[in-house]
Design a protein around this motif. Structure first.
Motif, mmCIF file in Angstrom:
data_model
loop_
_atom_site.group_PDB
_atom_site.id
_atom_site.type_symbol
_atom_site.label_atom_id
_atom_site.label_comp_id
_atom_site.label_asym_id
_atom_site.label_seq_id
_atom_site.Cartn_x
_atom_site.Cartn_y
_atom_site.Cartn_z
ATOM 1 N N LEU A 4 68.095 68.905 66.414
ATOM 2 C CA LEU A 4 69.044 69.999 66.230
ATOM 3 C C LEU A 4 68.377 71.376 66.091
ATOM 4 C CD1 LEU A 4 72.189 69.936 63.946
ATOM 5 C CD2 LEU A 4 70.671 71.893 63.964
ATOM 6 N N PRO A 5 67.415 71.577 65.188
ATOM 7 C CA PRO A 5 66.858 72.929 65.043
ATOM 8 C C PRO A 5 66.179 73.454 66.294
ATOM 9 C CG PRO A 5 66.367 71.599 63.109
ATOM 10 C CD PRO A 5 66.903 70.658 64.155
ATOM 11 N N ARG A 54 74.626 74.635 72.140
ATOM 12 C CA ARG A 54 74.130 73.311 71.780
ATOM 13 C C ARG A 54 75.280 72.400 71.384
ATOM 14 N NH1 ARG A 54 73.638 70.942 67.051
ATOM 15 N NH2 ARG A 54 74.055 72.892 65.927
ATOM 16 N N HIS A 55 75.201 71.129 71.796
ATOM 17 C CA HIS A 55 76.094 70.066 71.309
ATOM 18 C C HIS A 55 75.181 68.946 70.819
ATOM 19 C CE1 HIS A 55 79.279 72.084 73.662
ATOM 20 N NE2 HIS A 55 78.419 72.071 74.669
ATOM 21 N N GLY A 56 75.008 68.814 69.498
ATOM 22 C CA GLY A 56 74.050 67.826 69.010
ATOM 23 C C GLY A 56 72.670 68.157 69.546
ATOM 24 N N LYS A 57 72.067 67.227 70.296
ATOM 25 C CA LYS A 57 70.770 67.474 70.931
ATOM 26 C C LYS A 57 70.914 67.889 72.394
ATOM 27 C CE LYS A 57 68.622 63.767 68.196
ATOM 28 N NZ LYS A 57 67.854 62.512 68.311
ATOM 29 N N GLN A 174 73.740 59.225 66.517
ATOM 30 C CA GLN A 174 74.410 60.420 67.030
ATOM 31 C C GLN A 174 75.929 60.323 67.000
ATOM 32 O OE1 GLN A 174 72.423 63.298 67.861
ATOM 33 N NE2 GLN A 174 71.256 61.868 66.603
ATOM 34 N N GLY A 175 76.455 59.118 67.019
ATOM 35 C CA GLY A 175 77.895 58.950 66.927
ATOM 36 C C GLY A 175 78.417 59.100 65.507
ATOM 37 N N THR A 176 77.501 59.170 64.551
ATOM 38 C CA THR A 176 77.855 59.325 63.143
ATOM 39 C C THR A 176 77.675 60.766 62.686
ATOM 40 O OG1 THR A 176 77.189 57.036 62.725
ATOM 41 C CG2 THR A 176 77.397 58.474 60.819
ATOM 42 N N ILE A 177 76.491 61.313 62.941
ATOM 43 C CA ILE A 177 76.169 62.716 62.646
ATOM 44 C C ILE A 177 75.361 63.227 63.834
ATOM 45 C CG2 ILE A 177 75.054 64.333 61.075
ATOM 46 C CD1 ILE A 177 75.262 62.224 58.876
ATOM 47 N N ALA A 178 75.730 64.367 64.380
ATOM 48 C CA ALA A 178 75.101 64.870 65.606
ATOM 49 C C ALA A 178 73.842 65.667 65.314
ATOM 50 C CB ALA A 178 76.087 65.743 66.380
ATOM 51 N N GLY A 179 72.780 65.387 66.068
ATOM 52 C CA GLY A 179 71.631 66.265 66.097
ATOM 53 C C GLY A 179 70.430 65.862 65.279
ATOM 54 N N ILE A 180 70.579 64.898 64.348
ATOM 55 C CA ILE A 180 69.455 64.479 63.503
ATOM 56 C C ILE A 180 68.734 63.323 64.185
ATOM 57 C CG2 ILE A 180 68.760 63.581 61.255
ATOM 58 C CD1 ILE A 180 71.340 64.746 60.097
ATOM 59 N N ASP A 221 67.177 75.450 57.020
ATOM 60 C CA ASP A 221 65.905 76.157 56.895
ATOM 61 C C ASP A 221 65.113 76.086 58.203
ATOM 62 O OD1 ASP A 221 66.571 76.726 54.302
ATOM 63 O OD2 ASP A 221 65.181 75.284 53.395
ATOM 64 N N ALA A 222 65.141 74.909 58.856
ATOM 65 C CA ALA A 222 64.411 74.760 60.124
ATOM 66 C C ALA A 222 65.006 75.652 61.206
ATOM 67 C CB ALA A 222 64.432 73.300 60.565
ATOM 68 N N VAL A 223 66.332 75.750 61.240
ATOM 69 C CA VAL A 223 66.987 76.633 62.214
ATOM 70 C C VAL A 223 66.590 78.083 61.964
ATOM 71 C CG1 VAL A 223 69.224 77.587 62.935
ATOM 72 C CG2 VAL A 223 68.934 75.117 62.730
ATOM 73 N N GLU A 224 66.598 78.498 60.712
ATOM 74 C CA GLU A 224 66.254 79.886 60.397
ATOM 75 C C GLU A 224 64.804 80.195 60.750
ATOM 76 O OE1 GLU A 224 68.178 82.461 59.541
ATOM 77 O OE2 GLU A 224 69.774 81.017 59.970
ATOM 78 N N ARG A 225 63.897 79.256 60.485
ATOM 79 C CA ARG A 225 62.490 79.477 60.836
ATOM 80 C C ARG A 225 62.300 79.593 62.340
ATOM 81 N NH1 ARG A 225 61.545 75.241 57.087
ATOM 82 N NH2 ARG A 225 61.158 73.858 58.861
ATOM 83 N N SER A 226 63.122 78.857 63.088
ATOM 84 C CA SER A 226 62.976 78.819 64.548
ATOM 85 C C SER A 226 63.702 79.962 65.239
ATOM 86 C CB SER A 226 63.529 77.482 65.087
ATOM 87 O OG SER A 226 62.840 76.385 64.525
ATOM 88 N N ARG A 227 64.624 80.594 64.538
ATOM 89 C CA ARG A 227 65.439 81.638 65.159
ATOM 90 C C ARG A 227 64.559 82.789 65.669
ATOM 91 N NH1 ARG A 227 70.718 81.967 64.673
ATOM 92 N NH2 ARG A 227 70.715 80.675 62.786
ATOM 93 N N GLY A 228 64.760 83.120 66.924
ATOM 94 C CA GLY A 228 64.014 84.225 67.514
ATOM 95 C C GLY A 228 62.695 83.829 68.143
#
Length: 292
Positions: A4-5, A54-57, A174-180, A221-228
């Motif tokens: 996801l991130p 993005r949709h999940g992965k 992925q059918g339970t929680i998307a992206g992890i 936190d991982a998304v924020e670190r990766s942003r940009g």
């Protein structure tokens, strides 16, 4: 595997690069990657990019009502090229190139994207559809863990429905929680101080609150670190912040105990005994079907 991130950061990076640009050609170098035939790939030629999301992965390039959807699988990646060769790529078992997306010329030069897949197990997938829900993997996704409707109550329902299934498998299904995926499920469970084999329906209310916070904080936190960050920087950024995943034999950054591993037929998990299992090493269940 991009999770996801990383896919969220890829979508953000590509949105800035592709917005308003025309897609002139899509060349498939690995024919096993193309999963659809209607509409044909030629339908995307000359369309203008409206969005990348993005949709999940899954990575979704929307252009003039069509959706070019990529799933990078375990070893796929997207590489920006300031200039792509004029000749279409030739299929080759020696090249990691799976798909090349060519953009309109700028000052006589055609930039583009090379979608690559390392290794011999070819699982990368490309779809061209009219609606993202026409992709079976997207249609079957569970809730996105970073959206507002992923509440503690939603997580409680997911865990109750999972029964005695182990937390590691529930988090990455992925059918339970998307992206992890494999990496962030290890990181979430370490942050929550829970065993990967803990039964999903055994959590107390307090443990549920801790797990929910770990999911939101670890991914957020991982998304924020990766942003940009550019696509070329994302893998390094991810690896540099992993506490236990891929860290077998190294000291846990929280308690200093040695990070251990459990191996399976085609995967492995990492954990800290002191933080997660009361100091007891887990048995190596190589034949377990937990992660299948």
């Amino acid at each position: 595997m991009p999770e996801l991130p990383e896919v969220e950061a890829l979508a953000l990076d590509l949105r800035g690069r592709l917005d308003g640009r025309a897609l002139t050609r899509v060349h498939v170098a690995a024919f096993s990657a193309l999963k659809t035939y209607d509409p044909p790939l030629s339908a995307i030629e000359g369309t203008l990019v409206d969005d990348v999301r993005r949709h999940g992965k899954f990575l979704d390039i929307e252009a003039s009502g069509l959706h070019l959807v990529l799933h990078l699988a375990r070893a796929g990646w997207v590489r920006w090229k300031d200039e792509v060769p004029a000749l279409p790529p030739r299929p080759s078992t020696k090249s990691p190139l799976a798909v090349r997306i060519v953009l309109d010329e700028n000052d006589g030069v055609s930039p583009g994207l090379d979608v690559t897949e390392a290794g011999t197990k070819k699982s990368l997938a490309l779809y061209l559809v009219r609606d993202p829900l026409d992709v079976p993997g997207i249609a079957s996704l569970g809730p996105d863990p970073l959206t507002d409707d992923f509440t503690p109550q939603r997580l409680a329902g997911i865990l109750a429905d999972a029964g005695r299934k182990q937390l590691k498998g529930v988090l990455r299904h992925q059918g339970t929680i998307a992206g992890i995926g494999n990496a962030y499920s290890d990181e979430i469970l370490h942050a929550a101080r829970m065993s990967p084999f803990k039964p999903a329906d055994s959590l107390t209310d307090d443990e549920l609150a801790v797990l929910y916070a770990a999911v939101r904080d670890t991914l957020g936190d991982a998304v924020e670190r990766s942003r940009g960050l550019a696509a070329s920087e994302l893998k390094k950024e991810k690896k540099s912040h992993l506490a236990v995943h891929g860290q077998t034999g190294k000291p846990c950054p929280v308690c200093g105990d040695i990070v251990r591993e459990v191996s399976f037929a085609d995967s492995s998990l990492q954990y800290c005994p002191t933080c997660q299992t009361g100091g007891k090493p887990l048995a190596d269940r190589r034949m377990s079907k937990l992660l299948k």
